[in-house]
Design an enzyme around this catalytic site. Structure first.
Site, PDB file in Angstrom:
ATOM      1  N   ASP A 185       0.744  -1.149   0.046  1.00 37.74           N
ATOM      2  CA  ASP A 185       0.026   0.081   0.174  1.00 37.74           C
ATOM      3  C   ASP A 185       0.834   1.184  -0.062  1.00 37.74           C
ATOM      4  O   ASP A 185       1.823   1.223   0.749  1.00 37.74           O
ATOM      5  CB  ASP A 185      -0.865  -0.038   1.246  1.00 37.74           C
ATOM      6  CG  ASP A 185      -2.277   0.903   0.934  1.00 37.74           C
ATOM      7  OD1 ASP A 185      -3.388   0.232   1.313  1.00 37.74           O
ATOM      8  OD2 ASP A 185      -1.993   2.160   0.505  1.00 37.74           O
ATOM      9  N   ASN A 233     -10.183   7.126   7.276  1.00 36.07           N
ATOM     10  CA  ASN A 233     -10.076   5.652   6.894  1.00 36.07           C
ATOM     11  C   ASN A 233     -10.746   5.156   8.234  1.00 36.07           C
ATOM     12  O   ASN A 233     -11.104   3.925   8.153  1.00 36.07           O
ATOM     13  CB  ASN A 233      -8.492   5.315   6.894  1.00 36.07           C
ATOM     14  CG  ASN A 233      -7.928   5.862   5.532  1.00 36.07           C
ATOM     15  OD1 ASN A 233      -6.777   6.170   5.745  1.00 36.07           O
ATOM     16  ND2 ASN A 233      -8.602   6.124   4.555  1.00 36.07           N
ATOM     17  N   ASP A 240      -8.335  -0.025  -4.197  1.00 36.82           N
ATOM     18  CA  ASP A 240      -9.507   1.098  -4.630  1.00 36.82           C
ATOM     19  C   ASP A 240      -9.527   1.460  -5.879  1.00 36.82           C
ATOM     20  O   ASP A 240     -10.056   2.352  -6.209  1.00 36.82           O
ATOM     21  CB  ASP A 240      -9.075   1.998  -3.592  1.00 36.82           C
ATOM     22  CG  ASP A 240      -7.858   3.084  -3.744  1.00 36.82           C
ATOM     23  OD1 ASP A 240      -7.176   2.493  -4.588  1.00 36.82           O
ATOM     24  OD2 ASP A 240      -7.891   3.906  -3.027  1.00 36.82           O
ATOM     25  N   CYS A 291     -11.165 -16.091 -16.031  1.00 35.54           N
ATOM     26  CA  CYS A 291     -10.471 -14.876 -15.510  1.00 35.54           C
ATOM     27  C   CYS A 291     -11.187 -13.624 -15.112  1.00 35.54           C
ATOM     28  O   CYS A 291     -12.180 -13.780 -15.333  1.00 35.54           O
ATOM     29  CB  CYS A 291      -9.288 -14.549 -16.358  1.00 35.54           C
ATOM     30  SG  CYS A 291      -9.517 -13.466 -17.496  1.00 35.54           S
ATOM     31  N   CYS A 313     -15.163   3.516  -3.086  1.00 33.70           N
ATOM     32  CA  CYS A 313     -15.956   3.835  -1.700  1.00 33.70           C
ATOM     33  C   CYS A 313     -15.494   5.168  -1.675  1.00 33.70           C
ATOM     34  O   CYS A 313     -16.019   6.019  -0.882  1.00 33.70           O
ATOM     35  CB  CYS A 313     -15.522   3.183  -0.859  1.00 33.70           C
ATOM     36  SG  CYS A 313     -14.008   2.752  -0.412  1.00 33.70           S
TER      37      CYS A 313
END
Ligand SMILES: [Zn+2]
Length: 253
Positions: A60, A68, A129, A172, A188
């Site tokens: 990340d 968050n 994301d 796939c 989101c």
């Protein structure tokens, strides 16, 4: 061999006929690459670490932000500003000293994906994301024949799939989303997400990663799970391979 400390720690797994000592040993020898230490990544990392997956690589490039904390249960308020991958790896070490956690603070891109896959993870869990990363991860997993657990959430919805597109009867990721995939992308950031939705879908992704390592029950590859928490409707659709798929058509043997 599992040591006495591990036998005690994993007793509730080992007593399960479908897992047992051999399944637990498979988990201990496994390496899972977790893309994204966010809302989905949080339960994935927590459950896989607790379950005794021997190695976790956590990727990340983001830092913990105040916004968050409503859903990313890996982090606490004092983590704000820290690189997520580092905070997550530190938590793993505290949770389970038998797990080696490796933090990679980098963006997954065409320059970095090769190095991430170099030491052949047993499974990739993608809870990132954005869609470009999802496609890149999916194509790379397919090319290297690494099972992919792909999870996404948005608002009150979640979706989850397991992909092994090199197998004759399995799709796939591109068989599902096609080449112009925005239509199915859940994100989101703009549209919001209810915190526990990420927890449920992320926990399911952890479960599917474990199923890929220490198989139990029915194979979930080729099935797409759609969860709608507004109407409380959970569906599982069969996802056949697309014969015209450009990604997996060539690799299928
Ligand atoms: Zn395909």
């Amino acid at each position: 061999m599992l040591g006495p400390d591990e036998l005690a720690r994993y007793a509730r797994h080992i007593v399960l006929q479908e897992i047992g000592g051999s399944g637990q040993l498979r988990l201990a020898r496994a390496h899972v690459l977790v893309i994204g230490a966010g809302g989905i990544g949080s339960p994935v990392i927590q459950y896989l670490a607790a379950a005794g997956v021997g190695r976790l690589t956590i990727v990340d490039d983001d830092r913990v932000d105040l916004s968050n904390l409503q859903r990313q249960t890996l982090f606490v308020t004092t983590d704000i500003g820290r690189p997520k991958a580092e905070a997550a790896a530190e938590l793993v070490t505290r949770l389970n000293p038998h797990v080696v956690a490796h933090a990679v603070v980098a963006r997954v891109g065409s320059e970095t994906i090769g190095a991430l896959l170099e030491d052949a993870p047993s499974v990739i869990v993608d809870g990132c994301d954005n869609f470009d990363t999802r496609l890149l991860v999916a194509d790379s997993a397919l090319a290297r024949r690494i099972p992919l657990v792909s999870a996404a959430v948005g608002r009150f919805e979640g979706q989850l799939g397991v992909y092994r597109g090199w197998e004759a009867d399995k799709p796939c990721y591109r068989c599902f989303v096609g080449d112009a995939p925005a239509r199915d992308a859940l994100t989101c950031a703009e549209e919001g997400v209810l915190g526990p939705v990420t927890g449920i879908v992320g926990s399911m992704a952890a479960l599917e990663a474990i199923r890929q390592i220490a198989p139990f029950g029915d194979d979930s590859a080729g099935r797409l799970m759609l969860l709608d928490f507004l109407s409380l409707r959970f569906r599982t659709l069969a996802l056949p391979p697309d014969p015209a798929c450009r990604a997996c058509g060539a690799t299928r043997g």
